[in-house]
Structure formats: structure tokens, C-alpha cells
Design a protein around this motif. Structure first.
Motif, PDB file in Angstrom:
ATOM      1  N   TRP A  73      -5.938  68.816 -28.882  1.00  0.00           N
ATOM      2  CA  TRP A  73      -4.838  70.013 -29.025  1.00  0.00           C
ATOM      3  C   TRP A  73      -5.295  71.128 -29.939  1.00  0.00           C
ATOM      4  N   LEU A  74      -5.515  72.147 -29.550  1.00  0.00           N
ATOM      5  CA  LEU A  74      -6.212  73.259 -30.336  1.00  0.00           C
ATOM      6  C   LEU A  74      -5.143  74.579 -30.197  1.00  0.00           C
ATOM      7  N   ARG A  75      -4.406  74.969 -31.272  1.00  0.00           N
ATOM      8  CA  ARG A  75      -3.319  75.864 -31.414  1.00  0.00           C
ATOM      9  C   ARG A  75      -4.540  77.250 -31.629  1.00  0.00           C
ATOM     10  N   VAL A  76      -4.348  78.163 -30.964  1.00  0.00           N
ATOM     11  CA  VAL A  76      -5.291  79.401 -30.774  1.00  0.00           C
ATOM     12  C   VAL A  76      -4.255  80.375 -31.504  1.00  0.00           C
ATOM     13  N   THR A  77      -4.740  81.061 -32.732  1.00  0.00           N
ATOM     14  CA  THR A  77      -4.039  81.869 -33.405  1.00  0.00           C
ATOM     15  C   THR A  77      -4.826  82.990 -33.579  1.00  0.00           C
ATOM     16  N   ASP A  78      -6.193  82.826 -33.457  1.00  0.00           N
ATOM     17  CA  ASP A  78      -7.080  84.046 -33.965  1.00  0.00           C
ATOM     18  C   ASP A  78      -7.186  84.969 -32.797  1.00  0.00           C
ATOM     19  N   ALA A 126       9.239  70.239 -24.431  1.00  0.00           N
ATOM     20  CA  ALA A 126       9.631  71.638 -24.808  1.00  0.00           C
ATOM     21  C   ALA A 126      10.876  72.297 -23.967  1.00  0.00           C
ATOM     22  N   ARG A 127      11.112  72.042 -22.919  1.00  0.00           N
ATOM     23  CA  ARG A 127      12.246  72.294 -21.976  1.00  0.00           C
ATOM     24  C   ARG A 127      13.714  71.759 -22.478  1.00  0.00           C
ATOM     25  N   LEU A 128      13.653  70.685 -23.128  1.00  0.00           N
ATOM     26  CA  LEU A 128      14.814  69.955 -23.607  1.00  0.00           C
ATOM     27  C   LEU A 128      15.228  70.888 -24.932  1.00  0.00           C
ATOM     28  N   ARG A 129      14.151  71.415 -25.543  1.00  0.00           N
ATOM     29  CA  ARG A 129      14.702  72.246 -26.676  1.00  0.00           C
ATOM     30  C   ARG A 129      14.538  73.890 -26.144  1.00  0.00           C
ATOM     31  N   GLY A 130      14.773  74.161 -25.122  1.00  0.00           N
ATOM     32  CA  GLY A 130      14.697  75.380 -24.517  1.00  0.00           C
ATOM     33  C   GLY A 130      13.602  76.474 -24.718  1.00  0.00           C
ATOM     34  N   VAL A 131      12.355  75.788 -25.024  1.00  0.00           N
ATOM     35  CA  VAL A 131      11.217  76.349 -25.209  1.00  0.00           C
ATOM     36  C   VAL A 131      10.478  76.588 -23.918  1.00  0.00           C
ATOM     37  N   GLY A 132       9.900  77.590 -23.345  1.00  0.00           N
ATOM     38  CA  GLY A 132       9.179  77.730 -22.295  1.00  0.00           C
ATOM     39  C   GLY A 132       7.604  77.290 -22.365  1.00  0.00           C
ATOM     40  N   LEU A 133       7.064  76.735 -21.439  1.00  0.00           N
ATOM     41  CA  LEU A 133       5.857  76.585 -21.193  1.00  0.00           C
ATOM     42  C   LEU A 133       5.125  77.073 -19.876  1.00  0.00           C
ATOM     43  N   GLY A 134       3.933  77.693 -20.022  1.00  0.00           N
ATOM     44  CA  GLY A 134       3.379  78.034 -18.824  1.00  0.00           C
ATOM     45  C   GLY A 134       1.756  77.683 -18.893  1.00  0.00           C
ATOM     46  N   TRP A 135       1.364  77.279 -18.013  1.00  0.00           N
ATOM     47  CA  TRP A 135       0.032  76.586 -17.771  1.00  0.00           C
ATOM     48  C   TRP A 135      -0.820  77.509 -17.225  1.00  0.00           C
ATOM     49  N   LEU A 150       8.703  81.048 -32.583  1.00  0.00           N
ATOM     50  CA  LEU A 150       9.406  79.787 -32.361  1.00  0.00           C
ATOM     51  C   LEU A 150       9.696  79.443 -34.007  1.00  0.00           C
ATOM     52  N   PRO A 151      10.566  78.733 -34.300  1.00  0.00           N
ATOM     53  CA  PRO A 151      10.960  78.249 -35.499  1.00  0.00           C
ATOM     54  C   PRO A 151       9.928  77.200 -36.229  1.00  0.00           C
ATOM     55  N   ALA A 152       9.497  77.512 -37.551  1.00  0.00           N
ATOM     56  CA  ALA A 152       8.528  76.548 -38.130  1.00  0.00           C
ATOM     57  C   ALA A 152       9.013  75.320 -37.483  1.00  0.00           C
ATOM     58  N   GLY A 153       7.424  74.354 -37.386  1.00  0.00           N
ATOM     59  CA  GLY A 153       7.945  73.012 -37.240  1.00  0.00           C
ATOM     60  C   GLY A 153       7.939  72.564 -35.801  1.00  0.00           C
ATOM     61  N   VAL A 154       8.455  73.518 -34.747  1.00  0.00           N
ATOM     62  CA  VAL A 154       8.861  73.332 -33.594  1.00  0.00           C
ATOM     63  C   VAL A 154       7.500  72.710 -32.748  1.00  0.00           C
ATOM     64  N   VAL A 155       6.395  73.367 -32.862  1.00  0.00           N
ATOM     65  CA  VAL A 155       5.361  73.052 -32.232  1.00  0.00           C
ATOM     66  C   VAL A 155       5.028  71.690 -32.596  1.00  0.00           C
ATOM     67  N   GLU A 156       4.742  71.437 -34.000  1.00  0.00           N
ATOM     68  CA  GLU A 156       4.298  70.100 -34.325  1.00  0.00           C
ATOM     69  C   GLU A 156       5.181  69.122 -34.025  1.00  0.00           C
ATOM     70  N   ALA A 157       6.540  69.506 -34.029  1.00  0.00           N
ATOM     71  CA  ALA A 157       7.521  68.216 -33.202  1.00  0.00           C
ATOM     72  C   ALA A 157       7.269  68.025 -31.810  1.00  0.00           C
ATOM     73  N   LEU A 158       6.846  69.195 -30.933  1.00  0.00           N
ATOM     74  CA  LEU A 158       6.612  68.858 -29.654  1.00  0.00           C
ATOM     75  C   LEU A 158       5.228  68.081 -29.468  1.00  0.00           C
ATOM     76  N   LEU A 159       4.389  68.410 -30.356  1.00  0.00           N
ATOM     77  CA  LEU A 159       2.996  67.646 -30.194  1.00  0.00           C
ATOM     78  C   LEU A 159       3.206  66.190 -30.618  1.00  0.00           C
ATOM     79  N   GLU A 160       4.210  65.902 -31.451  1.00  0.00           N
ATOM     80  CA  GLU A 160       4.086  64.404 -31.964  1.00  0.00           C
ATOM     81  C   GLU A 160       4.803  63.696 -30.556  1.00  0.00           C
ATOM     82  N   ILE A 208      -1.877  77.116 -26.837  1.00  0.00           N
ATOM     83  CA  ILE A 208      -2.521  75.794 -27.201  1.00  0.00           C
ATOM     84  C   ILE A 208      -3.692  75.387 -26.145  1.00  0.00           C
ATOM     85  N   ALA A 209      -4.801  75.425 -26.556  1.00  0.00           N
ATOM     86  CA  ALA A 209      -5.883  74.927 -25.480  1.00  0.00           C
ATOM     87  C   ALA A 209      -5.867  73.529 -25.711  1.00  0.00           C
ATOM     88  N   VAL A 210      -5.851  72.821 -24.369  1.00  0.00           N
ATOM     89  CA  VAL A 210      -5.803  71.237 -24.225  1.00  0.00           C
ATOM     90  C   VAL A 210      -7.046  70.775 -23.945  1.00  0.00           C
TER      91      VAL A 210
END
Length: 204
Positions: free
Chosen positions: A59-64, A147-156, A33-43, A109-111
Motif C-alpha cells: 500500500w503506497l500513499r501518494v502525497t507528492d 471505508a464505507r462503514l465510516r462514511g469514507v468514499g473510495l474510488g478505484w 480526512l481526520p488524522a489516523g483514519v487511513v491507517e485504521a482502514l489499512l489495519e 493509495i496505489a496498491v
């Protein structure tokens, strides 16, 4: 004090369309995803209401890679156990379903709900402490729509052992796992939920 906004019929129609096209995404493209998108969604997600204004979501972004692998292994074990609970055609259908996007989703993201938060001073949850958890769920729903508003998919992903995931991510003991989310560009989009298209509710 500024005047409240007026949402006209056109906006209402668009909002209904947004709700109808909000889907639980399992199939993601691997590109980032483009830089800053996740941060904007969390805001936007943190604008969600919370009991007593406690804001208990963590909200814990899991990157490891090792942590992601631990989550994947937890899913595999839990999914095998879930499959064993079905028989015959229902088991075959369950085995054919894609129920997570852990290997493909570029963002995870682990919530958690912080049950020890001092914010809110216990307001609104003395008789219903579960309101803390519900507040986190409400924030996740808001994230989903944003997320959907921006075309980003989310799966739980719910087929996980929450104790294993919390241990793998090294979170404080007072944090309860509410959701593990995958985010990214969906491979395809549909107004119809995947489980309906797969025939899960057809009684077969």
C-alpha cells in the motif's frame, strides 16, 4: 481459546445494507480526512485472507504533487484513447461520465502486488500464480467496505497505464499495480451505482 462471535439478524441486516451502499465514488469533497483514519482502514484491510498467508499487498500513499500529476496525466492519455474506441451516442455518453476523482480526493493509495514476496513459500500458488493478485483484490474489497462503514468514499481508478504509474512512483520491479484508489468524503451518496443512473447500460 475464546468463543466465536454470534452475528444476529440485526447485524446481518446492517451488513446487507453496507454491501448495498458500497459505491465507487468519483466526486469527493476536498477537505482532509481526520488524522489516523487511513491507517485504521489499512489495519482492517490487512486482515483479509491471502494465498498461503503471503500478504502480497503493498500500500503506497501518494502525497507528492509531482507523482499525483503523473498519475493524472496517465489517466488523461488513457481516457482519450478509451473515448476514441466509441462512436456516436455511446461516445457522447462516455465523454459525459466522471470516471475519476484524482483532482479532488485528499487521499490517494496505489496498491501493488509484490510478486517476489518470500512469505507463504509459494503455498497455494504453484499452479495458479494469479492467486497473489486475487489476494490483493480481496484486501481492497475489505478496505472498501471498512471505508464505507465510516462514511469514507473510495474510488478505484482503472483507466491508467500501470507501467507509467509504477515508474512515476518508483516502486521495485517485482511490484505489479493492481489498483489506484482515491479516498475522501463523498459529495453525495446513493444506493444506485453512478453508471446505472447515467444510463450507461441502457443500450443507447
Amino acid at each position: 481459546m475464546s468463543a466465536p462471535p454470534i452475528f444476529d439478524a440485526a447485524f446481518a441486516a446492517q451488513f446487507e445494507t453496507l454491501l448495498r451502499w458500497r459505491r465507487d465514488v468519483r466526486r469527493f469533497r476536498r477537505d482532509a480526512l481526520p488524522a489516523g483514519v487511513v491507517e485504521a482502514l489499512l489495519e482492517l484491510a490487512v486482515l483479509s485472507p491471502s494465498v498461503g498467508h503471503s500478504q502480497p499487498a503493498r500500500w503506497l500513499r501518494v502525497t507528492d504533487p509531482a507523482q499525483r500529476q503523473a498519475v493524472q496525466e496517465s489517466f488523461t492519455r488513457c481516457n482519450e484513447a478509451a473515448l476514441a474506441a466509441y462512436d456516436g451516442e455511446r461516445a457522447r455518453l462516455y465523454a459525459s461520465l466522471k470516471l475519476e476523482g484524482l483532482k479532488e480526493a485528499p487521499e490517494q493509495i496505489a496498491v501493488f502486488c509484490d510478486h517476489g514476496t518470500p512469505r507463504g513459500h509459494g503455498l497455494g500458488r504453484q499452479t495458479m500464480p494469479e492467486m497473489l493478485d486475487y489476494s490483493v483484490v480481496a484486501a481492497i474489497t475489505q478496505l472498501w467496505l471498512a471505508a464505507r462503514l465510516r462514511g469514507v468514499g473510495l474510488g478505484w481508478v482503472s483507466i491508467l497505464d500501470p507501467v507509467e504509474v509504477a515508474a512515476a512512483l518508483g516502486v521495485p520491479p517485482g511490484w505489479k499495480l493492481i489498483a489506484y484508489l482515491c479516498l475522501g468524503w463523498p459529495e453525495q451518496e446513493s444506493e444506485t451505482p453512478d453508471l446505472i443512473r447515467a444510463g450507461w447500460e441502457d443500450g443507447r
